[in-house]
Scaffold this active site. Structure first.
Site, PDB file in Angstrom:
ATOM      1  CG  HIS A 250      -0.360   0.300   2.520  1.00 27.55           C
ATOM      2  ND1 HIS A 250      -0.022  -0.689   3.426  1.00 27.55           N
ATOM      3  CD2 HIS A 250      -0.017   1.470   3.116  1.00 27.55           C
ATOM      4  CE1 HIS A 250       0.491  -0.131   4.512  1.00 27.55           C
ATOM      5  NE2 HIS A 250       0.509   1.181   4.353  1.00 27.55           N
TER       6      HIS A 250
ATOM      7  CG  ASP B  80      -0.142  -4.038   2.622  1.00 26.20           C
ATOM      8  OD1 ASP B  80       0.233  -3.502   1.569  1.00 26.20           O
ATOM      9  OD2 ASP B  80      -0.392  -3.395   3.660  1.00 26.20           O
TER      10      ASP B  80
ATOM     11  CB  SER C  62       3.219   1.137   7.007  1.00 27.44           C
ATOM     12  OG  SER C  62       2.113   1.418   7.808  1.00 27.44           O
TER      13      SER C  62
END
Length: 365
Positions: free
Chosen positions: A38, A68, A141
């Site tokens: 993402h 992801d 992230s």
């Protein structure tokens, strides 16, 4: 834990695109950077940087929307000791085990948070996650989750807003399987088909964008359209090009750019709601003693420096420029930005050499 963190420091990679920023980590033996899909989706190339890694473009060579995950390949190989990064075994984790989340959000300092595993087998949409309370800050992230033995047991994926430090990390078992699937597939840029779980290469998909195994639509990073700014962002990038900057390396998330001019780091931000374009040049840091002469100098210069103003943020000396978007054009913009860039490097030298301020690099070290 300090020895473990120091071991990973050189392997943590900052990632920036025109749309977002995040973290990744280098697998030295494969020369791949691992991150979240993402963060890099809709991009063929992204900007990467590390403590010892100069800012450069990296190609997105694998996209895995199901888990992801994404892999990046840098243009210039980066040498890190292979033993510095170790993939562990998440299946040995139990509730209460101590873990550390490492991140390096673009433009921010290396950050570490510690917590414990609260659920070692949390299932979300048929994918299992490690739930923990090691805070995942914005931009973290894609970074690694590390256990007490110093091995990577997860990839930080998301945090829950207002969730009292509830974070989720993808167990490293999924990364290990993705690496095997990536290596077994045909050469080229690759992606995992969400429908049949096969990893396919661009030469198999070609222009029809359909999986050769099941016929489902599959999206490869090489299909992404080249980013084209619009509106005020386009004008800002035209200015940066005119004054000799590589805008591809300058982009740092939505309406944000970062330029290194001499020893100064300059952040340019456009706030659409207010119409303000801000250029903040982060210069040197204040020393621990004899600060008064610096403050007096900055106050004097604030009266004499046209269009620019000094401020102090934490210990950093910041030289700022403000422009309203309705007054921005190529001629005035070039003059104002050139002035900021030139004076930023000049004042950085004066403050260090004459007033005893601390070079930014020395402060970071």
């Amino acid at each position: 834990m300090k020895a473990i963190i120091d071991r990973y420091r050189d392997s943590i990679i900052q990632i920036a695109t025109p749309y977002s920023t995040g973290t990744g980590f280098l697998l030295p033996d494969k020369q791949l950077v691992v991150t979240n899909n993402h963060i890099v989706q809709d991009n063929r190339e992204v900007v990467v940087r590390g403590d010892r890694l100069p800012k450069q473009l990296a190609t997105v060579v694998y996209a895995d929307p199901k888990y992801d995950l994404a892999f990046l390949r840098m243009q210039d190989p980066f040498e890190v000791a292979p033993e510095s990064v170790t993939l562990g075994n998440d299946e040995e984790l139990t509730e209460g085990d101590v873990v550390v989340s490492i991140g390096h959000p673009f433009g921010l300092e290396f950050s570490i948070t510690q917590g414990i595993i609260s659920n070692a087998n949390r299932e979300v949409e048929n994918v299992r996650y490690l739930q923990h309370d090691a805070a995942l800050n914005p931009g973290n992230s894609g970074g690694p989750l590390i256990d007490r033995q110093g091995t990577i047991v997860g990839i930080n994926t998301l945090g829950v807003e207002q969730g009292d430090n509830i974070g989720f990390s993808l167990p490293v078992r999924y990364l290990k399987q993705a690496l095997l699937d990536y290596q077994a597939a045909l050469p080229g840029v690759k992606a995992r088909c969400e429908a049949c779980d096969n990893v396919v290469a661009e030469q198999e998909v070609e222009n029809d964008q359909y999986c050769p195994h099941c016929g489902a639509k599959v999206y490869l990073p090489s299909f992404a359209e080249v980013y084209e700014p619009v509106g005020v962002a386009e004008s800002i990038e035209e200015l940066l090009v005119e004054i000799g900057q590589d805008v591809r390396l300058s982009r740092r998330g939505p309406n944000n750019w970062e330029i290194i001019e001499g020893s100064a780091r300059i952040n340019i931000t456009y706030h659409e709601d207010t119409g303000l374009i801000m250029g903040d040049a982060y210069l040197c840091a204040l020393p621990k003693t004899d600060i008064k002469p610096i403050y007096e100098f900055l106050l004097r210069e604030n009266y004499e420096t046209e269009g620019l103003s000094f401020s102090i943020k934490d210990q950093d000396v910041v030289l700022s420029l403000l422009i309203f978007d309705r007054y921005l054009n190529l001629s005035t913009g070039m003059k104002l930005f050139r002035h900021l860039f030139e004076r930023a490097d000049y004042y950085d030298n004066v403050l260090v050499e004459k007033y005893g301020a601390i070079w930014r690099k020395e402060e970071e070290n």
